[in-house]
Write an enzyme that holds these catalytic residues in place. Structure first.
Site, short mmCIF file in Angstrom:
data_model
loop_
_atom_site.label_atom_id
_atom_site.label_comp_id
_atom_site.label_asym_id
_atom_site.label_seq_id
_atom_site.Cartn_x
_atom_site.Cartn_y
_atom_site.Cartn_z
N LYS A 10 0.82 -1.22 0.00
CA LYS A 10 0.00 0.00 0.00
C LYS A 10 0.86 1.27 0.00
O LYS A 10 2.07 1.23 0.30
CB LYS A 10 -0.93 -0.04 1.22
N TYR A 50 -12.45 -2.03 -4.03
CA TYR A 50 -12.98 -2.24 -2.67
C TYR A 50 -14.51 -2.17 -2.61
O TYR A 50 -15.06 -1.82 -1.57
CB TYR A 50 -12.38 -1.19 -1.73
N PHE A 58 -15.62 3.77 6.69
CA PHE A 58 -14.25 4.15 6.33
C PHE A 58 -13.99 4.08 4.83
O PHE A 58 -12.86 4.24 4.38
CB PHE A 58 -13.24 3.28 7.09
N ARG A 86 -2.31 -14.17 4.96
CA ARG A 86 -3.00 -13.42 6.03
C ARG A 86 -2.29 -13.59 7.37
O ARG A 86 -2.20 -12.65 8.16
CB ARG A 86 -4.48 -13.81 6.07
N THR A 92 -5.45 -6.70 10.86
CA THR A 92 -5.69 -5.45 10.12
C THR A 92 -5.17 -4.25 10.91
O THR A 92 -4.55 -3.35 10.34
CB THR A 92 -7.21 -5.28 9.88
N ARG A 103 2.53 -6.36 9.20
CA ARG A 103 1.85 -5.16 9.72
C ARG A 103 2.45 -4.70 11.04
O ARG A 103 2.53 -3.50 11.30
CB ARG A 103 0.35 -5.41 9.81
N ASN A 113 -2.10 0.44 6.56
CA ASN A 113 -1.59 -0.80 7.15
C ASN A 113 -0.70 -1.63 6.23
O ASN A 113 -0.65 -2.85 6.33
CB ASN A 113 -2.75 -1.62 7.74
N HIS A 116 -2.21 -5.40 1.66
CA HIS A 116 -3.52 -6.03 1.51
C HIS A 116 -3.31 -7.48 1.09
O HIS A 116 -2.37 -7.78 0.35
CB HIS A 116 -4.33 -5.31 0.42
N GLU A 127 -9.82 -10.06 -7.53
CA GLU A 127 -8.75 -9.06 -7.34
C GLU A 127 -7.60 -9.27 -8.34
O GLU A 127 -7.05 -8.30 -8.86
CB GLU A 127 -8.26 -9.12 -5.89
P1 CMP Z 1 -7.57 -4.44 3.48
O1 CMP Z 1 -7.11 -5.81 3.77
O2 CMP Z 1 -6.92 -3.75 2.34
O3 CMP Z 1 -9.16 -4.44 3.25
C1 CMP Z 1 -9.99 -3.37 3.62
C2 CMP Z 1 -9.25 -2.28 4.28
O4 CMP Z 1 -10.05 -1.33 4.96
C3 CMP Z 1 -8.36 -2.85 5.36
O5 CMP Z 1 -7.31 -3.54 4.78
C4 CMP Z 1 -8.00 -1.61 6.16
O6 CMP Z 1 -6.84 -0.98 5.69
C5 CMP Z 1 -9.20 -0.73 5.92
N1 CMP Z 1 -9.92 -0.55 7.17
C6 CMP Z 1 -10.52 -1.50 7.89
N2 CMP Z 1 -11.07 -0.95 9.00
C7 CMP Z 1 -10.80 0.37 8.94
C8 CMP Z 1 -11.10 1.47 9.79
N3 CMP Z 1 -11.79 1.29 10.92
N4 CMP Z 1 -10.66 2.68 9.43
C9 CMP Z 1 -9.96 2.85 8.27
N5 CMP Z 1 -9.65 1.84 7.43
C10 CMP Z 1 -10.07 0.61 7.77
#
Ligand code: CMP
Length: 138
Positions: A10, A50, A58, A86, A92, A103, A113, A116, A127
């Site tokens: 990212k 997404y 969010f 994962r 996350t 992470r 973070n 993905h 994807e």
């Molecule tokens: P990802 O695995 O890319 O899939 C969805 C993304 O949403 C997740 O990683 C996070 O980076 C993001 N995400 C999830 N929860 C939140 C949150 N509470 N605030 C902001 N971003 C979020």
């Protein structure tokens, strides 16, 4: 059984210069990097990618962030790739991620973070197609 998954390094991690370190972790864990490219995506492309999160509070923050700078989308392959990536990524929220995970080492926050990874076979297929449609993966 050998399986493919999809991952993105990212914008936060690319900007911070962590790309090579994250790729090293991925290779060390036994993944084959089947495809990778550097690119930036538009807000609309991030929204399409997404789309399953469109109703989440969010969603705006997420799609703005993902279109804020270069990313490295990639296709990875190994036995049990989806679940193993994962595990390697960690939770996350980096504050909840186990020691030694990507992470924990590189993520800034739950939004920024670092990486993905697909969460299931059907999302991995979507994807991979979203970023590598029409490209023969060998
Ligand atoms: P990802 O695995 O890319 O899939 C969805 C993304 O949403 C997740 O990683 C996070 O980076 C993001 N995400 C999830 N929860 C939140 C949150 N509470 N605030 C902001 N971003 C979020």
């Amino acid at each position: 059984m050998s399986q493919r998954t999809f991952s993105i390094i990212k914008p936060d991690a690319v900007k911070a210069g962590h790309t090579a370190a994250i790729l090293a972790e991925i290779e060390k864990a036994g993944f084959k990097i089947v495809a990778i490219k550097r690119m930036s995506i538009s807000r609309a492309q991030a929204e399409g990618f997404y789309h399953v999160h469109a109703a989440r509070p969010f969603f705006g923050e997420l799609t703005e962030f993902m279109s804020s700078g270069p990313i490295f989308p990639m296709v990875l392959e190994k036995d049990n790739a989806i679940a193993d990536l994962r595990t390697l990524m960690g939770a996350t929220d980096p504050a909840k991620a186990d020691a030694g995970t990507i992470r924990k080492k590189f993520a800034v926050s739950i939004g920024e973070n670092a990486i993905h990874g697909s969460d299931a076979e059907d999302t991995a297929a979507f994807e991979i197609g979203y970023f590598f449609a029409g490209i023969e993966l060998k």
